[in-house]
Design a protein around this motif. Sequence first.
Motif, PDB file in Angstrom:
ATOM      1  N   LYS A   1       0.856  -1.187   0.000  1.00 37.51           N
ATOM      2  CA  LYS A   1       0.000   0.000   0.000  1.00 37.51           C
ATOM      3  C   LYS A   1       0.892   1.236   0.000  1.00 37.51           C
ATOM      4  O   LYS A   1       1.890   1.286   0.719  1.00 37.51           O
ATOM      5  CB  LYS A   1      -0.905  -0.012   1.235  1.00 37.51           C
TER       6      LYS A   1
ATOM      7  N   THR B   1       0.664   5.478   0.357  1.00 39.94           N
ATOM      8  CA  THR B   1      -0.226   6.568   0.751  1.00 39.94           C
ATOM      9  C   THR B   1       0.529   7.885   0.806  1.00 39.94           C
ATOM     10  O   THR B   1       1.605   7.968   1.413  1.00 39.94           O
ATOM     11  CB  THR B   1      -0.838   6.292   2.140  1.00 39.94           C
TER      12      THR B   1
ATOM     13  N   GLN C   1      -4.170   7.498  -2.438  1.00 46.14           N
ATOM     14  CA  GLN C   1      -3.647   6.141  -2.523  1.00 46.14           C
ATOM     15  C   GLN C   1      -3.043   5.934  -3.914  1.00 46.14           C
ATOM     16  O   GLN C   1      -3.687   6.215  -4.926  1.00 46.14           O
ATOM     17  CB  GLN C   1      -4.755   5.114  -2.290  1.00 46.14           C
TER      18      GLN C   1
END
Length: 452
Positions: free
Chosen positions: A416, A418, A425
């Motif tokens: 992920k 961020t 995202q």
Amino acid sequence: MEKALRGMNENGLCMWGGHGVDPFYYNPETLWKIMKGTRGKKSVFIWPELTILHKKEFPFAVEHLFAPFAEHARKYNSTLYLRSKHNFWLGNIYRPEWSRFLSGEFADVAVPSMEETQDQAQDLSLAGRLGLWSSGVFSSWGTRCARDNPSFTRNRQFSHQELPNHFLRNAVYHVAYGATYINNFSISSAYSDYMNILWELIGSGALYIPKREEIVSFNPVHLGMITPDERYMREAHSTTTSIRYDEAFHPENPYVFSRLDGAWSGAKVTDWDFSTYAAGVKDRRQNFLAPYPNGMVLITPPQTGVFADPNAPRGTLAEHLHPMYGNLLKEHITNGRHYFSSDGKETFSADVYAERVRAEIEAGTEKMPLTVSGGVAWVCAQTAPHHLRLTLIDSGYLNPSRKTAKVEFHAVNPLKITDLLSGEQIAPGRVCEVDVPCGLFRFLDIELTQPL
């Protein structure tokens, strides 16, 4: 002494202890009294523009001023802030008179910094300071911005810049690489509050200040610096001199760090210069935000072979770096002009040997978590077992523009990504493209599938 102490506030005292042209502003005994007079509050003594230290007379100042100052500083919560110029941190510091400092004996009280007005090789000085900090020579390092930083040749330029966007990006870059002493010149224009953004970014946690053992954007290859070549030293300290070019000498004598004097202001760097194959810069201008696309290549004290000092208090480079570097480090020895074998028996020409160093730097990226290209300055640090903090900065110091950073993952897999300021995202993948706005920066939290 009393006049100096009137400059104290509730936090302590910051003052000049001397200058490169006149290191002995004060009798050393007076400095000791000023230290004692702060009654335990923090005191920082600055010596700016240490540009004459390559001259024969200056070992006297090291022996009778700087080393005794460092000894006294421990007693009185004081710091020796060496705001040097030119190639000091990849040159002078490796001369015999500075051996006690290079050993790490004064790591806790001396801070390496730079005054880079009239300089044109900031990519080198950064690699030098980071190399000294990362190898334990110093426990902290510093940076500085001033209104004439945008000038790379005072012979032809005047600079009194009051729009500090480039200062801000430079400070973000250095803080992201662990700088904790920020010595900025005041700005009296309508933009005087501009630098407050730096403190807000730090306070928010978006701009992360890493310890040296948390940084993972160092390339495993580094240069080990030995006693510097005298001509390299002399030319690197001659940024206002434009008459040193020797048509009978220079074309036939390639250097590892070259074209550093005033004759080369704004000129293209050679293909075999460290600035080309490591820093990724093209000329001798204001390369404060050098891209280092294969990761920062440190310039350090020698770690292996006959040039290493195994008994130095600083310890080894590997002991201070992230554990992932333990068995990955590769070293190439130089004096600024030639390369040398680790046993000291062979000497290699800079223009030929550079290809070997370049190839090993490129190969070393496969062992790094990630690398970034696309005309941005960047830093990556580990903030938690599963998390990296990637800082991306528009590298156009004087010519900012929108950039597209290409983030390529190597030894880790992203789960992920961020943006910590916008919350955006970014789709993870082996290669990701990230827009960096003109004159700005981005701070990305990267969550990993496995701990690093």
